[in-house]
Design an enzyme around this catalytic site. Structure first.
Site, PDB file in Angstrom:
ATOM      1  N   LEU A   1      -6.831   3.797  -3.288  1.00 32.61           N
ATOM      2  CA  LEU A   1      -5.753   3.760  -3.938  1.00 32.61           C
ATOM      3  C   LEU A   1      -4.815   2.583  -3.545  1.00 32.61           C
ATOM      4  CD1 LEU A   1      -4.463   7.433  -4.229  1.00 32.61           C
ATOM      5  CD2 LEU A   1      -5.557   6.107  -6.167  1.00 32.61           C
ATOM      6  N   ASP A   2      -4.447   1.938  -4.357  1.00 32.64           N
ATOM      7  CA  ASP A   2      -3.520   0.654  -3.956  1.00 32.64           C
ATOM      8  C   ASP A   2      -2.200   1.143  -3.294  1.00 32.64           C
ATOM      9  OD1 ASP A   2      -5.258  -1.050  -5.286  1.00 32.64           O
ATOM     10  OD2 ASP A   2      -4.052  -1.334  -7.112  1.00 32.64           O
ATOM     11  N   PRO A   3      -1.820   0.540  -2.571  1.00 29.78           N
ATOM     12  CA  PRO A   3      -0.508   0.639  -1.699  1.00 29.78           C
ATOM     13  C   PRO A   3       0.761   1.403  -2.431  1.00 29.78           C
ATOM     14  CG  PRO A   3      -1.445  -1.450  -0.894  1.00 29.78           C
ATOM     15  CD  PRO A   3      -1.970  -0.999  -2.051  1.00 29.78           C
TER      16      PRO A   3
ATOM     17  N   VAL B   1       0.362   3.180  -5.085  1.00 31.67           N
ATOM     18  CA  VAL B   1      -0.150   4.299  -5.908  1.00 31.67           C
ATOM     19  C   VAL B   1      -0.146   5.577  -4.842  1.00 31.67           C
ATOM     20  CG1 VAL B   1      -2.082   5.308  -7.320  1.00 31.67           C
ATOM     21  CG2 VAL B   1      -1.664   2.736  -7.148  1.00 31.67           C
TER      22      VAL B   1
END
Length: 340
Positions: free
Chosen positions: A81-83, A85
């Protein structure tokens, strides 16, 4: 305006029929460690945390924190998961670390907030977004760590939850590796006004959902403290799911006690060792090999269809790729046969 009800079905939701190959197969209660009977230390070694990742840190940082908090050597997550998100991030621990591979075919679900760059009628927004269900072609975003090659991904469903001006809140179920930011960009292009992603939260990763098993890092620290300092293991045990949770969605082959040790010692699964199996298995499918106590033994590639496994009396049914069960949980019954 009223919204049509959407059937939110991911590959993880497929129901499978169980076929009996040997109705006389039984399991010895003295062997093995069923998930519900594992001591807490063993539960950790073969466990998965359904973590509610906060926005801010990277997935790698979160896993590093968990290893430090729980004093672990190994851990791995099931899908970056991107930071910015938040949401469901399965984290597999110690000897269960490699089980995250099983989540790849399970599908993922997100709730996203899309901001349109121009005004569009609500009915057109819904109509155009529904057209993105099915197979789509994507190129990873510039900021992605993977090579920017065109790739095909599947969108299982899109459900518009709310529209307020130029902001569209929607739920989407997708194949692993689908970029929601890119999906939103292309929806904006199709609407003729452009769009960008304002917020994103993952609400499912296969069998892991926003339910009573989802915990925060703060919860994890508290529950670990209760166990270590006060001897209360109830909350910490509930915070960790057995590794078998991560294969709930996979087609399964249940094996006889007599076949377990052979598989844990590196043998592929031969047809005579099968007690029962799921219908619908195709050659090449990723399958979970289970004991009759529902313990995960290994993951492997099906070398036969369900029907072939059911009808044949010999041959290799599953090419074993990853073994999870320790070798000493079940006795080497073939040695007893050799000596007799």
């Amino acid at each position: 305006m009223a919204r049509d009800e959407v059937r939110r079905i991911l590959p993880a939701d497929i129901k499978r029929e169980v076929l009996i190959k040997d109705e006389n197969a039984e399991t010895n209660p003295d062997w093995g460690f069923p998930p519900e009977k594992r001591p807490i230390e063993m539960h950790i070694q073969f466990g998965v945390i359904n973590l509610d990742k906060p926005p801010g840190p990277t997935s790698h940082e979160v896993v590093a924190w968990i290893k430090k908090i729980l004093n672990l050597e190994k851990a791995g997550h099931g899908g970056t998961l991107d930071p910015k998100v938040s949401g469901v991030l399965p984290v597999a621990l110690e000897k269960a670390t490699r089980v995250v591979q099983a989540l790849l075919p399970a599908g993922k679900e997100y709730v996203a907030l899309m901001h349109l760059h121009g005004d569009v009628p609500e009915d057109k927004i819904i109509q155009v977004m529904k057209e993105f269900e099915g197979e789509i072609i994507q190129r990873p975003p510039l900021r992605s760590a993977v090579k920017r090659r065109l790739r095909t991904r599947k969108v299982y469903y899109i459900e518009v939850l709310e529209i307020e001006g130029r902001d569209v809140l929607f739920r989407v179920g997708v194949e692993a590796g689908t970029y929601i930011r890119s999906l939103i960009h292309h929806i904006g292009l199709a609407l003729g006004v452009g769009a960008h992603m304002s917020e994103l939260r993952r609400t499912r990763s296969g069998p892991f959902k926003e339910d009573e098993t989802l915990i925060t890092l703060h919860d994890l620290v508290d529950y670990y403290y209760f166990w270590k300092e006060d001897g209360i293991e109830e909350y910490f045990r509930k915070a960790i799911q057995p590794m078998e949770k991560a294969v709930e969605h996979l087609p399964k082959v249940w094996i006889k006690d007599s076949a377990v040790a052979a598989v844990t010692h590196g043998a592929d699964l031969a047809v005579p060792g099968i007690a029962k199996l799921h219908a619908g298995i195709k050659r090449g499918d990723l399958v979970a090999i289970m004991t009759l106590k529902d313990e995960l033994v290994a993951l492997g590639k099906a070398m036969m269809t369900s029907q072939e496994m059911l009808e044949k009396t010999k041959g290799i049914a599953v090419d074993v790729e990853k073994v999870f069960m320790p070798r000493d949980w079940y006795p080497k019954l073939w040695e007893k046969r050799d000596r007799s």
